[in-house]
Design an enzyme around this catalytic site. Structure first.
Site, short mmCIF file in Angstrom:
data_model
loop_
_atom_site.label_atom_id
_atom_site.label_comp_id
_atom_site.label_asym_id
_atom_site.label_seq_id
_atom_site.Cartn_x
_atom_site.Cartn_y
_atom_site.Cartn_z
N HIS A 44 -51.19 -18.52 86.42
CA HIS A 44 -49.83 -18.79 86.88
C HIS A 44 -49.13 -17.53 87.38
O HIS A 44 -48.45 -17.56 88.41
CB HIS A 44 -49.01 -19.41 85.74
CG HIS A 44 -47.59 -19.68 86.11
ND1 HIS A 44 -47.20 -20.82 86.77
CD2 HIS A 44 -46.46 -18.96 85.90
CE1 HIS A 44 -45.89 -20.79 86.96
NE2 HIS A 44 -45.42 -19.67 86.44
N HIS A 103 -43.31 -26.99 87.91
CA HIS A 103 -43.20 -26.99 86.45
C HIS A 103 -43.95 -28.22 85.95
O HIS A 103 -43.42 -29.03 85.19
CB HIS A 103 -41.73 -27.00 86.02
CG HIS A 103 -41.44 -26.01 84.94
ND1 HIS A 103 -40.71 -26.29 83.82
CD2 HIS A 103 -41.80 -24.70 84.81
CE1 HIS A 103 -40.61 -25.23 83.06
NE2 HIS A 103 -41.26 -24.24 83.63
#
Length: 754
Positions: A54, A105
């Site tokens: 990420h 998200h």
């Protein structure tokens, strides 16, 4: 006992849980080589989150470079900040700049949908704040599992409430987006949030530290245990059937009212010239903010970690350093401005603490009650992490998938069958009204929203004195991208570009969020590499730059990945929002309906094939980016000359869907006359790209036709708006009332989720 740098140097063989924290054996050994010793617990935590997929983009970086390679100097004109900053910034004229970005998200929103989605909005808003801008609107791209799947209700309810609860509390209008249902997203929903902000060009701020002796101030909420390992670890792992619920403590908790105050506080700090550099605290928390600020400025930093305000007792240095607690910012401030900075924060009742300072050299040193727990070169953390050239291989199943065309599926022939097809598509979760969702968002707060619901793109007024404004659209098609990742990415770009163009705006810049399965799967990496190249080549053809974006990997359960879903956002500029084009028919008496572009027999990957036969195969529609550019130019000219009173992009569901949506938006009937030599099914339901339905005021038909002919754009008259009618009539085929269409269109989501 605190694991200090001094202690680590004397205990080289102490076992460390690097694998549990997500580091590979070779990555851990590289950390040891960089430091010349084993890392402390805090250093290990920092490297593990900052080198996660990420945060580091370690699997995607080699492919993302292609965006830079294909961006020409001409395309960079007007781009004030691009890839590598918190968000892209573009010049929109008259001294104004706009910053926008979309981020994912996804994984947190499955584990805890409300907080996952809410903090997704909060995080992207802070990215925009960090550029020196006032956030002015949000959008969202949502993907859920099948509408009738048991868990979809839980996830959708939480996600929608989270987005609405956070965005509404901030006073930010939600001006558009997409919601898609597909079984491939069962257990792996996609929650991609976009935020747009506005600033004067001289107010632009960047994320770097400079000037030895300048102070580092942490301000905003207290630091807690929520989000420890949060997004940076969750977004770098797949889910299994049992593991998802166990990850709940890793999801951050948001406080939109704290963020609302933080926005105003930041804007006053910017206006006072009190900020040298600034970074929001998102994934990896303070470990990310400090290392990125220091690395970007080629400086060192000394931080007294024990001075960080905490809301939990007995937190370890690693927990404080890597906490992903929300609503926090980190600023670089000149010593002579510290008192003024703290005074502004006190005015807004925002907690602010001097936690350290910029230093000469290239070391990030973190102390805990006087003992050093981190001593690292910041570039090795923030910008020089591992980079992988993952194996890339076209899946063996791809050839068979592309050979499985939809041409063999039974097609409607009679008028009754065409009517039934229209109602079946309109009444499916794929094409039904999203009002059940969008009505939970405030679309017009702040008073600058010009177009939102029913529109192809959201339109905002930026300057009240001149009427200057912007248009924004986001699009994606996982089905098309599964059939051909290169073309699928270009089709998403083309649709977002077209959606902006139908408002009359000129498209100027792109952002993206690339949602894929595991990068450890060579087939997924082939999809990813092809999609990146398709998007980059498409932007080069349209001459608009990619200003930034996000990559989300590991969207899969076990070995089953989601459909590859590259989300593309396009920003456009209107010199005056008063000339924007809307989608509603019937604003002018007797409008002429015209279809711009060419229609082909293209149903592979279509909603028709999915709804009527559960089919996915063949090749996606052709994409002609030169035609898309021409369409945009024609629509901009038509808007300026007031030749078009309404326009609607054709995409899923084809012409039939566009007519129904525009008629329902305008609450007016229309009469459609398809060409006699054309197949009615193809004309009504084909998903050929590069097409727009326009309504032309009757006195302007000749001028508009002439303009299209002069530019070589096909324009076909297909009907008229009938304001005295309460139905849509397709001559020689069928008639259906607006009441039946509306009932079919609006009843679906309340039936599943109401």
């Amino acid at each position: 006992m605190i694991d200090t740098v001094e202690y680590a140097a004397t205990t080289p063989d102490q076992p460390q849980p690097f694998a549990e924290l997500g580091l590979r054996e070779d990555e851990y050994q590289r950390v040891r080589e960089i430091l010349g010793r084993r890392p402390t617990d805090t250093e290990l935590a920092m490297y593990s989150v900052m080198w996660s997929e990420h945060c580091s983009y370690k699997s995607s970086k080699v492919h993302l470079r292609y965006f830079g390679e294909t961006t020409t100097e001409e395309m960079r004109t007007g781009m004030l900040a691009g890839i590598g900053e918190n968000a892209g910034v573009v010049d929109i004229g008259d001294g104004w700049a706009v910053t926008f970005k979309v981020e994912s998200h996804n994984h947190p929103s499955y584990v805890e949908p409300y907080q996952g989605a809410a903090t997704g909005v909060g995080g992207i808003v802070r990215d925009i704040m960090a550029m020196g801008a006032r956030p002015v609107a949000v959008m969202d791209q949502l993907r859920f599992g099948a509408a009738d799947a048991l868990d979809t209700r839980r996830v959708l309810d939480g996600v929608v409430r989270g987005i609405g609860g956070y965005g509404n509390s901030l006073g930010l209008p939600n001006i558009g987006g997409e919601t898609v249902f597909d079984s491939c997203y069962d257990g792996n929903p996609l929650v991609n949030a976009l935020c747009v902000g506005v600033l004067r060009q001289e107010d632009l701020h960047l994320a770097f530290a400079s000037g030895a002796g300048n102070k580092i101030i942490l301000f905003g909420a207290c630091t807690g245990l929520d989000g420890i390992g949060g997004v940076s670890v969750l977004a770098s792992d797949t889910f299994d059937a049992e593991g998802a619920r166990k990850k709940l403590p890793s999801v951050q908790v948001g406080d939109p009212f704290m963020e609302k105050v933080l926005i105003e506080c930041c804007l006053e700090l910017y206006a006072g010239g009190l900020v040298i550099g600034i970074q929001d605290l998102g994934g990896a928390g303070l470990s990310c903010a400090t290392s990125e600020l220091a690395s970007a400025g080629d400086v060192g930093m000394a931080i007294q970690l024990d001075t960080v305000p905490r809301r939990a007792k007995d937190m370890t240095p690693a927990e404080v350093f890597c906490s992903e607690s929300q609503e926090r910012m980190c600023a670089v401030v000149a010593p002579e401005n510290v008192d003024a900075f703290l005074a502004v924060c006190r005015k807004w009742e925002v907690l602010a603490t001097v936690i350290g300072e910029v230093t000469d050299g290239d070391r990030l040193r973190i102390t805990w009650h006087g003992e050093t727990v981190v001593d690292v070169p910041p570039r090795t953390v923030a910008h020089e992490g591992p980079v992988y050239q993952r194996p890339v291989s076209r899946p063996e199943s791809q050839e068979a998938l592309n050979a499985d065309s939809s041409k063999g599926l039974p097609r409607p022939v009679s008028g009754d069958e065409l009517r039934a097809t229209l109602l079946a598509l309109l009444g499916s979760p794929h094409l039904c009204s999203r009002a059940f969702i969008t009505e939970q968002y405030d679309r017009y707060v702040r008073g600058n929203t010009v177009l939102a619901e029913h529109a192809d793109a959201g339109v905002l007024r930026i300057d009240e004195s001149t009427g200057r404004g912007i248009a924004l659209s986001t699009d994606a098609s996982g089905r098309y991208t599964r059939l051909d990742p290169y073309a699928g990415a270009q089709l998403a770009l083309a649709e977002a570009y077209r959606n902006v163009a139908v408002t009359g705006a000129t498209p100027v810049a792109v952002t993206n969020c690339l949602n894929f399965g595991s990068p450890e799967d060579p087939g997924v990496m082939w999809q990813f590499a092809q999609a990146v190249r398709g998007l980059a080549d498409g932007c080069a053809a349209l001459k608009i730059p990619v200003t930034g974006g996000n990559v989300s990997f590991y969207n899969q359960t076990g070995a089953v990945a989601i459909l590859p879903t590259p989300v593309v956002g396009v920003l456009g500029v209107l010199d005056n929002v008063a000339r924007r084009i809307h989608t509603s028919l019937g604003t002018e008496p007797g409008e002429i309906l015209m279809l711009l572009g060419d229609t082909y027999d293209e149903f592979d990957g279509s909603v028709w094939a999915q709804v009527m036969a559960g089919h996915l195969g063949g090749l996606p529609p052709m994409v002609d980016l030169a035609r898309e550019k021409l369409l945009a130019e024609v629509l901009s000219s038509a808007s300026r000359d007031e030749l078009v009173s309404a326009a609607h992009d054709l995409s899923e569901g084809g012409l039939a869907q566009a007519i129904v949506e525009s008629a329902l938006a305008g609450e007016t009937g229309c009469r459609i006359a398809l060409p006699e030599d054309a197949d009615p099914f193809v004309m009504l339901f084909s998903e050929s790209a590069g097409r727009v339905l326009v309504a032309v005021p009757r006195p302007e038909e000749s001028r508009f036709r002439s303009m299209c002919e002069a530019r070589g754009l096909p324009a076909m008259r297909i009907g008229v708006v009938d304001q005295g009618s309460d139905s849509i009539e397709v001559r020689g085929q069928f008639t259906v009332s607006l009441a039946e269409l509306r009932m079919t269109f609006e009843a679906v989501l309340p039936r599943f989720f109401g």
